[in-house]
Design an enzyme around this catalytic site. Structure first.
Site, mmCIF file in Angstrom:
data_model
loop_
_atom_site.group_PDB
_atom_site.id
_atom_site.type_symbol
_atom_site.label_atom_id
_atom_site.label_comp_id
_atom_site.label_asym_id
_atom_site.label_seq_id
_atom_site.Cartn_x
_atom_site.Cartn_y
_atom_site.Cartn_z
ATOM 1 N N SER A 1 0.869 -1.189 0.000
ATOM 2 C CA SER A 1 0.000 0.000 0.000
ATOM 3 C C SER A 1 0.899 1.230 0.000
ATOM 4 O O SER A 1 2.071 1.151 0.397
ATOM 5 C CB SER A 1 -0.858 0.000 1.273
ATOM 6 O OG SER A 1 -1.467 1.253 1.471
ATOM 7 N N TYR B 1 -1.777 -1.133 10.452
ATOM 8 C CA TYR B 1 -1.925 -1.386 9.017
ATOM 9 C C TYR B 1 -0.699 -0.860 8.256
ATOM 10 O O TYR B 1 -0.101 -1.578 7.445
ATOM 11 C CB TYR B 1 -3.200 -0.719 8.498
ATOM 12 C CG TYR B 1 -3.424 -0.927 7.020
ATOM 13 C CD1 TYR B 1 -3.886 -2.152 6.541
ATOM 14 C CD2 TYR B 1 -3.155 0.081 6.098
ATOM 15 C CE1 TYR B 1 -4.079 -2.358 5.179
ATOM 16 C CE2 TYR B 1 -3.345 -0.119 4.734
ATOM 17 C CZ TYR B 1 -3.811 -1.340 4.281
ATOM 18 O OH TYR B 1 -3.989 -1.544 2.937
#
Ligand SMILES: NC(=O)c1ccc[n+]([C@@H]2O[C@H](COP(=O)([O-])OP(=O)(O)OC[C@H]3O[C@@H](n4cnc5c(N)ncnc54)[C@H](OP(=O)(O)O)[C@@H]3O)[C@@H](O)[C@H]2O)c1
Length: 261
Positions: free
Chosen positions: A135, A148
């Site tokens: 990401s 995350y």
């Protein structure tokens, strides 16, 4: 049998990677589709023209990797593409998000991905590809998305190392690092807090992200970054001290302070 294995195949970018691979790589003979929602896997199987094997599995389950190893051993696929797209994120401060959610992110985004790569490598053929969904969150720490973002930094670093390790085998690893993408991801992420409004302005089209990911993977790129904003962010995080970026985010309230539990 030339096989493409896709985790997170029930929705979003995992599902689209299966469709994109089928459209562009004609020699795939079988897809292995993994996810928890069998009906979605069946629907994708119907959509694809290539034979599919469905594995309804919770990748966070401690027995999953044993089952996966057994399935590889029994079927001995020639893995041409391995796509690790299963993943989730929960928005909120470390003190606010439940322990199960935080450790679950580590189990799925890190542990399962690492295990699947490790177990799949002996079955990867020459010229094969691993596509790991990291990401843009991998580029810098993100308050209120801490676990995350840290997990995606792991995926980026792990994928780059693995790419080097596999160099002589003709197998290449690409870490996909998009910013916000329009998928069901935020339905889950926003159960614990809301994303900063500015992220909605930069939501990317998942089909475009997946097309670029496949292209970059074929071109042996170690990283796939969709869009000018994310490319700029990647460069900024290399040039500007992280402490200064975090201070800027705090001052601009970009961490969505008012929305975060
Ligand atoms: N969307 C974004 O803004 C964005 C941005 C950057 C990176 N990413 C990353 O891109 C990847 C794909 O995300 P997406 O946007 O396509 O999200 P998505 O539509 O929510 O898809 C997530 C996939 O992960 C699977 N999954 C979740 N928990 C699982 C579990 N315990 N066991 C097995 N499978 C599980 C889901 O399947 P089931 O629920 O059926 O199990 C689903 O297929 C993720 O790794 C995500 O972190 C997303």
């Amino acid at each position: 049998m030339k096989t493409a294995i896709i985790t997170g195949a029930t929705s979003g970018m995992g599902r689209l990677m299966a469709l994109t691979i089928e459209k562009n790589i004609p020699n795939i003979q079988e897809f292995w589709l993994l996810g928890r929602r069998t009906d979605r896997l069946e629907a994708l199987k119907d959509e694809l023209h290539t034979p599919c094997r469905i594995f309804t599995a919770d990748l966070q389950d401690i027995h999953f990797l044993n089952d996966y190893e057994k399935a590889l051993d029994e079927n001995r696929p020639e893995i041409v593409f391995l796509v690790n797209a299963a993943g989730y994120g929960k928005i909120g401060k470390v003190k606010s998000i439940g322990l199960a959610d935080q450790l679950g992110m580590i189990d799925l985004n890190i542990r399962a991905l690492t295990g699947i790569c490790k177990l799949s490598i002996p079955y990867m053929s020459e010229h094969s590809r691993i596509i790991n969904f990291a990401s843009g969150a991998a580029f810098l720490p993100q308050p209120a998305f801490a676990v995350y973002a840290a997990g995606k930094s792991y995926v980026l670093s792990f994928s780059r190392s693995l790419n080097e390790e596999l160099h002589e085998t003709g197998c290449y690893v690409t870490a996909v690092c998009p910013g916000p993408v329009r998928t069901e991801f935020f339905d889950i992420a926003e159960t614990t807090g809301n994303i900063p409004v500015y992220k909605y302005l930069f939501m990317a089209d998942p089909e475009k992200v997946c097309r670029l990911a496949l292209r970059d993977s074929i071109l042996k790129s170690e990283i796939s970054v969709y869009g000018i904003t994310m490319k700029a962010l990647m460069i900024i995080t290399k040039l500007v001290p992280i402490k200064a970026i975090l201070l800027g985010m705090r001052l601009a309230n970009f961490s969505g302070k008012n929305n975060i539990k």
